[in-house]
Design a protein around this motif. Sequence first.
Motif, short mmCIF file in Angstrom:
data_model
loop_
_atom_site.label_atom_id
_atom_site.label_comp_id
_atom_site.label_asym_id
_atom_site.label_seq_id
_atom_site.Cartn_x
_atom_site.Cartn_y
_atom_site.Cartn_z
N GLN B 38 0.83 -1.21 0.00
CA GLN B 38 0.00 0.00 0.00
C GLN B 38 0.87 1.26 0.00
N ILE B 39 1.92 1.30 0.81
CA ILE B 39 2.65 2.57 0.94
C ILE B 39 3.82 2.75 -0.03
N ILE B 40 4.39 1.65 -0.50
CA ILE B 40 5.56 1.81 -1.37
C ILE B 40 5.24 2.61 -2.65
N PRO B 41 4.15 2.29 -3.37
CA PRO B 41 3.87 3.10 -4.57
C PRO B 41 3.57 4.56 -4.23
N LEU B 42 3.05 4.79 -3.02
CA LEU B 42 2.71 6.17 -2.64
C LEU B 42 3.94 6.99 -2.28
N TYR B 43 4.87 6.39 -1.59
CA TYR B 43 5.98 7.16 -1.02
C TYR B 43 7.29 7.03 -1.79
N GLN B 44 7.46 5.90 -2.49
CA GLN B 44 8.79 5.67 -3.10
C GLN B 44 9.20 6.74 -4.12
N PRO B 45 8.29 7.24 -4.99
CA PRO B 45 8.73 8.28 -5.95
C PRO B 45 9.29 9.52 -5.25
N SER B 46 8.65 9.95 -4.17
CA SER B 46 9.15 11.13 -3.44
C SER B 46 10.49 10.82 -2.77
N MET B 47 10.60 9.61 -2.23
CA MET B 47 11.85 9.22 -1.57
C MET B 47 12.99 9.20 -2.57
N ARG B 48 12.70 8.65 -3.76
CA ARG B 48 13.76 8.55 -4.78
C ARG B 48 14.16 9.94 -5.28
N ALA B 49 13.16 10.81 -5.46
CA ALA B 49 13.46 12.17 -5.94
C ALA B 49 14.37 12.89 -4.95
N LEU B 50 14.11 12.69 -3.66
CA LEU B 50 14.93 13.35 -2.63
C LEU B 50 16.34 12.76 -2.61
N ALA B 51 16.43 11.43 -2.66
CA ALA B 51 17.75 10.78 -2.66
C ALA B 51 18.56 11.20 -3.88
N LEU B 52 17.87 11.29 -5.02
CA LEU B 52 18.52 11.69 -6.27
C LEU B 52 19.07 13.11 -6.17
N ALA B 53 18.28 14.01 -5.59
CA ALA B 53 18.71 15.41 -5.49
C ALA B 53 19.95 15.54 -4.61
N ILE B 54 20.01 14.75 -3.53
CA ILE B 54 21.11 14.92 -2.58
C ILE B 54 22.34 14.11 -2.98
N ALA B 55 22.13 12.86 -3.39
CA ALA B 55 23.29 11.97 -3.53
C ALA B 55 23.58 11.55 -4.97
N GLY B 56 22.67 11.85 -5.90
CA GLY B 56 22.95 11.51 -7.30
C GLY B 56 22.35 10.17 -7.71
N ASP B 57 22.32 9.98 -9.04
CA ASP B 57 21.60 8.86 -9.64
C ASP B 57 22.19 7.50 -9.26
N SER B 58 23.53 7.46 -9.15
CA SER B 58 24.16 6.14 -9.02
C SER B 58 23.81 5.44 -7.71
N ILE B 59 23.52 6.20 -6.65
CA ILE B 59 23.25 5.52 -5.38
C ILE B 59 21.85 5.83 -4.82
N ALA B 60 21.01 6.51 -5.63
CA ALA B 60 19.68 6.89 -5.13
C ALA B 60 18.83 5.67 -4.75
N ASP B 61 18.83 4.64 -5.61
CA ASP B 61 18.00 3.46 -5.32
C ASP B 61 18.47 2.74 -4.05
N GLU B 62 19.79 2.67 -3.92
CA GLU B 62 20.36 2.02 -2.74
C GLU B 62 19.94 2.75 -1.46
N ILE B 63 19.96 4.07 -1.53
CA ILE B 63 19.58 4.88 -0.36
C ILE B 63 18.11 4.65 0.00
N VAL B 64 17.27 4.57 -1.03
CA VAL B 64 15.83 4.35 -0.77
C VAL B 64 15.62 2.98 -0.10
N GLN B 65 16.29 1.97 -0.60
CA GLN B 65 16.15 0.63 -0.01
C GLN B 65 16.62 0.64 1.45
#
Lengths: 98, 221
Positions: B38-65
């Motif tokens: 229920q919550i992953i599709p709701l929150y993951q895009p925002s989490m990824r966008a934030l991780a991407l802005a701070i740490a960059g594309d290469s490690i954004a997914d890892e940070i979200v996990q």
Amino acid sequence: MNIFRRRGIVDHAVSGIAMLNCKQVNELAGDYHSGELSLAKRISVYVHLLMCVHCRRYVKQLGVTIDSVKTLLEEPACSDKALEETISHITNNKVKKD
Amino acid sequence: MKGENKNNKTSTGGMRQGASEAALIDRLIKQDESAFRQIIPLYQPSMRALALAIAGDSIADEIVQEAWLAMMRALPAFEQRSSLKTWLLRIVANEAKSRFRREKRSCSLEGLESDNGVMAERYGSNGHWSLPPARWELATPEAILSEEELKECIELTVKRLPPLQGAALKLKELEDYSSQEICNILDVSASNIRVLLHRARNSLYEAIEHFQATGNCRPCG
């Protein structure tokens, strides 16, 4: 009574109104667009804009900038693959309960 | 997610704050898989966008996990003083900032070293314009976004923003968070948030202005 109360609010707002220069308007323009300025600051910016064509142009174009960015950077939805990867990551690392 | 009200009193990600969120948290603590679905599709895009802005594309997914796992560990102690989403974004921001510091020590997170902000050189000592803004030929978002190269230029400029400027901009303009909530998520003072947003918006303003004047994207730096 309401009139006095309202006048009190206006007096308070008026007391915070200041003459701004263009650089100060630049610093407040983003919050002016997002509605996060106090009434006094909002009036101060508004009064400056009445007098300054350059700042009117800047503030208007800044609004266009913000709206363009909002539209452009809309987040992509979470794909099914990403959802399954995350679910499997979480279930494989479930926190041990006491 | 765009345009949602993140206020605790109303809704977050389509879910009513309060009783329903408390029930959801309870299910998450019990590690109920349907609650995650229920919550992953709701929150993951925002989490990824934030991780991407701070740490960059290469490690954004890892940070979200990592953030999801950190949430699982910390959830029993979550006091619900903010919404679940705000708390989750704070976990992402902390993880992303620490990864950024570990991997890119030479760069600045905030980009606030210079006392003078973006556009400061366009004002005289009396605070009035010395280089006034040009009138834009493309004067609406629709006109701007219909120019493919200008669109790419704006995206590039967002990517080039110092990490916390990019993060503050996304939280403000895409997630619609208040400045106070952004302070909470990024753990930055209110005055710094104002400066971060101010510089990010002016960088984008100048990028669009430069493109309209020259037909080219401003070079880096």
